[in-house]
Design a protein around this motif. Structure first.
Motif, PDB file in Angstrom:
ATOM      1  N   SER A   1       0.716  -1.074  -0.020  1.00  0.00           N
ATOM      2  CA  SER A   1      -0.070   0.062   0.082  1.00  0.00           C
ATOM      3  C   SER A   1       0.747   1.327   0.224  1.00  0.00           C
ATOM      4  O   SER A   1       0.242   2.283  -0.032  1.00  0.00           O
ATOM      5  N   GLY A   2       2.293   0.997  -0.154  1.00  0.00           N
ATOM      6  CA  GLY A   2       3.122   2.348  -0.049  1.00  0.00           C
ATOM      7  C   GLY A   2       3.650   2.750   1.202  1.00  0.00           C
ATOM      8  O   GLY A   2       4.234   3.755   1.465  1.00  0.00           O
ATOM      9  N   GLU A   3       2.878   2.110   2.399  1.00  0.00           N
ATOM     10  CA  GLU A   3       3.464   2.373   3.739  1.00  0.00           C
ATOM     11  C   GLU A   3       4.778   1.949   4.133  1.00  0.00           C
ATOM     12  O   GLU A   3       4.648   0.923   5.059  1.00  0.00           O
ATOM     13  N   MET A   4       5.841   2.263   3.603  1.00  0.00           N
ATOM     14  CA  MET A   4       7.193   1.716   3.755  1.00  0.00           C
ATOM     15  C   MET A   4       7.665   1.944   5.225  1.00  0.00           C
ATOM     16  O   MET A   4       8.486   0.845   5.688  1.00  0.00           O
ATOM     17  N   GLU A   5       7.543   2.816   5.570  1.00  0.00           N
ATOM     18  CA  GLU A   5       8.064   3.193   6.935  1.00  0.00           C
ATOM     19  C   GLU A   5       7.231   2.178   8.227  1.00  0.00           C
ATOM     20  O   GLU A   5       8.049   1.445   8.958  1.00  0.00           O
ATOM     21  N   ASP A   6       6.239   2.057   7.888  1.00  0.00           N
ATOM     22  CA  ASP A   6       5.348   1.274   8.861  1.00  0.00           C
ATOM     23  C   ASP A   6       5.721  -0.275   8.634  1.00  0.00           C
ATOM     24  O   ASP A   6       6.061  -0.952   9.498  1.00  0.00           O
ATOM     25  N   ALA A   7       6.120  -0.653   7.143  1.00  0.00           N
ATOM     26  CA  ALA A   7       6.702  -1.869   7.013  1.00  0.00           C
ATOM     27  C   ALA A   7       7.842  -2.343   7.701  1.00  0.00           C
ATOM     28  O   ALA A   7       8.378  -3.406   8.035  1.00  0.00           O
ATOM     29  N   LYS A   8       8.792  -1.271   7.602  1.00  0.00           N
ATOM     30  CA  LYS A   8      10.108  -1.446   8.019  1.00  0.00           C
ATOM     31  C   LYS A   8       9.966  -1.424   9.640  1.00  0.00           C
ATOM     32  O   LYS A   8      10.977  -2.339  10.468  1.00  0.00           O
ATOM     33  N   ASN A   9       9.337  -0.700  10.199  1.00  0.00           N
ATOM     34  CA  ASN A   9       9.069  -0.866  11.709  1.00  0.00           C
ATOM     35  C   ASN A   9       8.686  -2.294  12.030  1.00  0.00           C
ATOM     36  O   ASN A   9       9.168  -2.769  13.104  1.00  0.00           O
ATOM     37  N   LEU A  10       7.881  -2.840  11.385  1.00  0.00           N
ATOM     38  CA  LEU A  10       7.387  -4.143  11.824  1.00  0.00           C
ATOM     39  C   LEU A  10       8.466  -5.109  11.344  1.00  0.00           C
ATOM     40  O   LEU A  10       8.644  -6.035  12.196  1.00  0.00           O
ATOM     41  N   ALA A  11       9.056  -4.990  10.222  1.00  0.00           N
ATOM     42  CA  ALA A  11      10.141  -5.836  10.018  1.00  0.00           C
ATOM     43  C   ALA A  11      11.379  -5.832  11.070  1.00  0.00           C
ATOM     44  O   ALA A  11      11.814  -6.785  11.721  1.00  0.00           O
ATOM     45  N   SER A  12      11.754  -4.764  11.583  1.00  0.00           N
ATOM     46  CA  SER A  12      12.530  -4.399  12.756  1.00  0.00           C
ATOM     47  C   SER A  12      12.299  -5.431  14.008  1.00  0.00           C
ATOM     48  O   SER A  12      12.991  -5.929  14.393  1.00  0.00           O
ATOM     49  N   LYS A  13      10.957  -5.217  14.431  1.00  0.00           N
ATOM     50  CA  LYS A  13      10.350  -5.996  15.510  1.00  0.00           C
ATOM     51  C   LYS A  13      10.355  -7.587  15.290  1.00  0.00           C
ATOM     52  O   LYS A  13      10.817  -8.228  16.104  1.00  0.00           O
ATOM     53  N   ASN A  14      10.082  -8.216  14.077  1.00  0.00           N
ATOM     54  CA  ASN A  14      10.399  -9.261  13.954  1.00  0.00           C
ATOM     55  C   ASN A  14      11.446  -9.826  13.670  1.00  0.00           C
ATOM     56  O   ASN A  14      11.876 -10.930  14.316  1.00  0.00           O
ATOM     57  N   ILE A  15      12.482  -8.975  13.125  1.00  0.00           N
ATOM     58  CA  ILE A  15      13.917  -9.534  13.057  1.00  0.00           C
ATOM     59  C   ILE A  15      14.619  -9.642  14.440  1.00  0.00           C
ATOM     60  O   ILE A  15      15.017 -10.794  14.788  1.00  0.00           O
ATOM     61  N   SER A  16      14.249  -8.748  15.342  1.00  0.00           N
ATOM     62  CA  SER A  16      14.599  -8.907  16.678  1.00  0.00           C
ATOM     63  C   SER A  16      14.018 -10.103  17.368  1.00  0.00           C
ATOM     64  O   SER A  16      14.754 -10.962  18.159  1.00  0.00           O
ATOM     65  N   ALA A  17      12.815 -10.487  17.331  1.00  0.00           N
ATOM     66  CA  ALA A  17      11.982 -11.285  18.104  1.00  0.00           C
ATOM     67  C   ALA A  17      12.591 -12.706  17.569  1.00  0.00           C
ATOM     68  O   ALA A  17      12.931 -13.606  18.470  1.00  0.00           O
ATOM     69  N   PHE A  18      12.739 -13.077  16.263  1.00  0.00           N
ATOM     70  CA  PHE A  18      13.352 -14.394  15.802  1.00  0.00           C
ATOM     71  C   PHE A  18      14.735 -14.267  16.072  1.00  0.00           C
ATOM     72  O   PHE A  18      15.211 -15.547  16.000  1.00  0.00           O
ATOM     73  N   GLN A  19      15.408 -13.308  15.766  1.00  0.00           N
ATOM     74  CA  GLN A  19      16.991 -13.470  16.357  1.00  0.00           C
ATOM     75  C   GLN A  19      17.115 -13.689  17.776  1.00  0.00           C
ATOM     76  O   GLN A  19      18.106 -14.661  18.208  1.00  0.00           O
TER      77      GLN A  19
END
Length: 467
Positions: free
Chosen positions: A259-277
């Motif tokens: 939907s073009g909301e890339m900053e929101d996508a990046k914020n969610l990605a950062s949380k997932n990366i940390s959680a699984f790491q």
């Protein structure tokens, strides 16, 4: 003089779009025969080559990004079937998302559209608790008699026809997520703390442990298809995987990115990366092609993050992401199936590829091999299985005409197979196939199921082991 909206969007696109990818397109046209919207319309502008030409014309100042330009960008399904077909390896998916990001930042949306985007993209999908509440509300609607009342009184007729049909295709919702259903079933689980102290649930493997797999439960999957999530874990542990479920994981961000909301996508990605790491996993399992594709591209999504550790972690994360079929077919122990009654005729099934699973994760053979390994199943290949079904996230709601055209053609091909079961590997595709069955009026003899659920009907599962 104040800049016009078109001028602002042109400037934004010049800053956002990858110039190298724009100029990589050789205009050979191989993408056209792979593009669903070009096949439906025959219009050059509705093809990947045409859309790239439009993008470049805007960036070069040859044309304005007017309403017709934006309509063509919206008409794209984002299925990315053009990418495997492209001899120049043009990253069209990145270009269309960059264009939509620019449009989202500059477009003056109407108040209802603004409200809908804020409600769902900001207020609902990123929040697990709110998604669970939505699931319980949907369960109440289905079980309390409200659904029956809405249909019998004609209240549903206030909505467009395609939404009426989609409502009929909704699965029965349990109201519980993966771990709620897991505990209620009495299956084995233990609680641990991740390296940062976050809650981590561990489900032991059956027999010797091959590896630890992080289960990405998703947002829509854990609300509308929680039982599929349960079956995913059951199959994984039967194949020898210890399953870790980080409580801190969130929505993958795919709908935000599309939907073009890339900053929101990046914020969610950062949380997932940390959680699984922090969970110390060897692999990350996805059972939704759309989610898995974005998870697989977190390295690209986060490549400009100012924190080097996040960038490096994103690369590791992306390399760990596997579709459930890849884990079951190529890495885990072979699954044991129940014996078929020799008196029972073979069940005909057909498979509709998830676009992002096929075109981004490049997974085609594994789901088919798993189905062919089920006793009593005859796989009938679907003509055009590589063509998008028209779901594409929320495309079936924003572009109902094109979506239904694609779906009706898909169901014509399904009829040609004579299949009793349509199998797919993505929740959006599964809902679309259920809608197609509703539209075709074939519900009495045709069903649509997730690959995981089809396998769980046949595989011998020893769920109590580990208690």
């Amino acid at each position: 003089m104040q800049r016009t909206e078109h001028q602002a969007l042109t400037d934004r696109m010049r800053l956002t779009l990858d110039e190298e990818q724009l100029t990589n397109c050789m205009r050979c046209g191989f993408c056209q025969t792979a593009c669903p919207t070009f096949l439906e319309t025959g219009l050059e502008a509705a093809s990947p080559r045409g859309r790239i030409a439009l993008m470049k014309a805007v960036v070069d100042g040859i044309m304005e990004p007017d309403e017709s330009f934006q309509a063509q960008m919206d008409l794209c399904l984002g299925c990315r079937a053009c990418e495997p077909a492209c001899p120049s390896d043009v990253k069209y998916g990145q270009l269309i998302e960059q264009t939509r990001e620019a449009i989202a930042q500059e477009k003056k949306y109407s108040m209802p559209v603004k409200l809908a985007r804020k409600t769902f993209l900001e207020g609902l999908f990123p929040h697990q608790g709110r998604m669970k509440f939505m699931g319980k509300a949907l369960k109440f609607y289905q079980k309390s008699g409200l659904q029956k009342l809405a249909r019998s009184t004609g209240a549903m007729k206030m909505f467009p026809e395609h939404l009426q049909q989609l409502e009929k295709a909704l699965p029965e919702v349990s109201g519980d997520g993966l771990m709620d259903l897991w505990r209620k079933a009495g299956f084995p689980v233990r609680a641990e703390k991740s390296s940062s102290g976050a809650k981590l649930l561990i489900i032991p493997a059956v027999g010797e442990t091959i590896a630890r797999v992080g289960m990405f439960r998703g947002c829509i999957m854990d609300v509308m298809f929680a039982e599929t999530n349960v079956n995913t874990v059951r199959l994984l542990r039967q194949a020898g995987f210890e399953v870790a479920v980080p409580d801190a994981q969130v929505c993958c961000g795919a709908l935000h990115a599309h939907s073009g909301e890339m900053e929101d996508a990046k914020n969610l990605a950062s949380k997932n990366i940390s959680a699984f790491q922090e969970a110390g996993v060897d692999y990350i399992a996805s059972n939704a092609g759309g989610c898995g594709a974005l998870l697989k591209e977190y390295d690209h999504l986060m490549k400009e993050d100012q924190n080097p550790s996040i960038r490096n972690a994103a690369v590791t994360f992306a390399g760990q992401v596997k579709d459930i079929s890849e884990l079951l077919q190529g890495i885990g122990r072979p699954l044991l199936h129940k014996e078929q009654d020799p008196k029972t005729a073979a069940v005909k099934v057909t498979y509709q590829d998830s676009c992002h699973l096929r075109n981004v994760m490049r997974v085609q053979g594994q789901p088919r091999e798993l189905m062919q390994g089920i006793p009593g199943v005859q796989l009938c290949e679907l003509q055009g299985s590589e063509v998008c079904c028209g779901s594409a996230g929320i495309y079936n709601m924003t572009q109902p005409e094109m979506s239904t055209d694609l779906l009706d053609h898909k169901m014509e091909n399904v009829e040609q197979t004579g299949a009793e079961t349509i199998v797919t590997s993505n929740p959006g595709c599964l809902l679309q196939m259920k809608w197609g069955i509703e539209r075709a009026g074939t519900g009495e003899h045709v069903r649509a199921v997730h690959l995981v659920d089809l396998l769980s009907e046949s595989v011998i599962l020893d769920d109590k082991m580990g208690l």
